[in-house]
Scaffold this active site. Structure first.
Site, mmCIF file in Angstrom:
data_model
loop_
_atom_site.group_PDB
_atom_site.id
_atom_site.type_symbol
_atom_site.label_atom_id
_atom_site.label_comp_id
_atom_site.label_asym_id
_atom_site.label_seq_id
_atom_site.Cartn_x
_atom_site.Cartn_y
_atom_site.Cartn_z
ATOM 1 C CG HIS A 59 -8.754 -3.083 -2.470
ATOM 2 N ND1 HIS A 59 -9.688 -2.375 -3.184
ATOM 3 C CD2 HIS A 59 -8.576 -2.394 -1.316
ATOM 4 C CE1 HIS A 59 -10.053 -1.304 -2.504
ATOM 5 N NE2 HIS A 59 -9.398 -1.293 -1.346
ATOM 6 C CG ASP A 95 -2.047 0.993 1.106
ATOM 7 O OD1 ASP A 95 -3.200 0.560 0.952
ATOM 8 O OD2 ASP A 95 -1.784 2.226 1.144
ATOM 9 C CB ILE A 96 0.784 4.295 -2.102
ATOM 10 C CG1 ILE A 96 1.884 5.164 -2.667
ATOM 11 C CG2 ILE A 96 -0.459 5.093 -1.742
ATOM 12 C CD1 ILE A 96 1.572 5.725 -4.044
ATOM 13 C CG HIS A 131 -6.743 -2.823 2.946
ATOM 14 N ND1 HIS A 131 -6.008 -1.671 2.724
ATOM 15 C CD2 HIS A 131 -7.964 -2.583 2.413
ATOM 16 C CE1 HIS A 131 -6.760 -0.784 2.098
ATOM 17 N NE2 HIS A 131 -7.957 -1.309 1.893
ATOM 18 C CG ASN A 186 -12.123 -0.611 3.618
ATOM 19 O OD1 ASN A 186 -12.463 -1.059 4.708
ATOM 20 N ND2 ASN A 186 -10.966 0.004 3.436
ATOM 21 C CD GLU A 234 -9.824 6.388 0.466
ATOM 22 O OE1 GLU A 234 -8.699 6.194 -0.041
ATOM 23 O OE2 GLU A 234 -10.003 6.922 1.574
HETATM 24 P P1 AMP Z 1 -9.843 1.446 0.161
HETATM 25 O O1 AMP Z 1 -10.224 2.591 1.029
HETATM 26 O O2 AMP Z 1 -10.108 0.129 0.828
HETATM 27 O O3 AMP Z 1 -10.437 1.547 -1.218
HETATM 28 O O4 AMP Z 1 -8.269 1.497 0.060
HETATM 29 C C1 AMP Z 1 -7.545 1.942 -1.043
HETATM 30 C C2 AMP Z 1 -6.095 1.810 -0.668
HETATM 31 O O5 AMP Z 1 -5.324 1.957 -1.829
HETATM 32 C C3 AMP Z 1 -5.597 2.857 0.343
HETATM 33 O O6 AMP Z 1 -5.073 2.193 1.494
HETATM 34 C C4 AMP Z 1 -4.512 3.605 -0.434
HETATM 35 O O7 AMP Z 1 -3.416 3.988 0.369
HETATM 36 C C5 AMP Z 1 -4.122 2.572 -1.484
HETATM 37 N N1 AMP Z 1 -3.536 3.122 -2.698
HETATM 38 C C6 AMP Z 1 -3.997 4.163 -3.431
HETATM 39 N N2 AMP Z 1 -3.208 4.374 -4.493
HETATM 40 C C7 AMP Z 1 -2.227 3.430 -4.442
HETATM 41 C C8 AMP Z 1 -1.103 3.126 -5.255
HETATM 42 N N3 AMP Z 1 -0.815 3.830 -6.366
HETATM 43 N N4 AMP Z 1 -0.310 2.101 -4.884
HETATM 44 C C9 AMP Z 1 -0.574 1.387 -3.770
HETATM 45 N N5 AMP Z 1 -1.626 1.630 -2.962
HETATM 46 C C10 AMP Z 1 -2.441 2.628 -3.294
#
Ligand code: AMP
Length: 120
Positions: A106, A33-34, A108, A93, A101
């Protein structure tokens, strides 16, 4: 709701933006995760175009569903955080109340330290 091919994970899958890859096979891609919330914070995505877990279970093949779930056990063993070691947490989520988001299914994976009772 239709799948939006411009979501960030779709771009990662197409190689349009980079990721710090952890594991990949025919069915899944896993990367860091970024914005990590714990020492280990990994994202696991299916390669198919699925919005969330409900959409996945409705549209994906049995093989994709099995491989996606089995990949979790493979990845946590790779990372040495399996149930045989210190353990981990997975969450997905879903939708607005779930705080999703990125509209590509996905999981986590959190670990590497105590995660706490719940993530809010
Ligand atoms: P969610 O709220 O479950 O949709 O989580 C989306 C996740 O994607 C968040 O934890 C972000 O930090 C992660 N994320 C967004 N952009 C990237 C990226 N380019 N590379 C890796 N993780 C990302």
């Amino acid at each position: 709701m239709t799948y939006d091919r411009n979501n960030i994970f779709a771009k990662i899958l197409r190689g349009e933006i980079p990721c710090k890859k952890v594991y990949e096979n025919e069915y899944v891609l896993s990367f860091h995760d970024i914005n990590p919330q714990k020492k280990i914070h990994i994202i696991v995505i299916p390669k198919g175009e699925y919005i969330d877990l409900d959409n996945f279970h409705k549209e994906a093949s049995e093989k994709e569903i099995i491989e996606f779930n089995k990949s979790i056990t493979y990845i946590v063993k790779m990372l040495k955080i399996s149930s045989q070691e210190d353990g981990y947490r997975i969450i997905s989520n879903i939708g607005q109340h779930g705080g999703q988001e990125v509209a590509h299914l996905h999981y986590h994976i959190f670990g590497g330290e105590k995660v706490g009772k719940m993530i809010v």
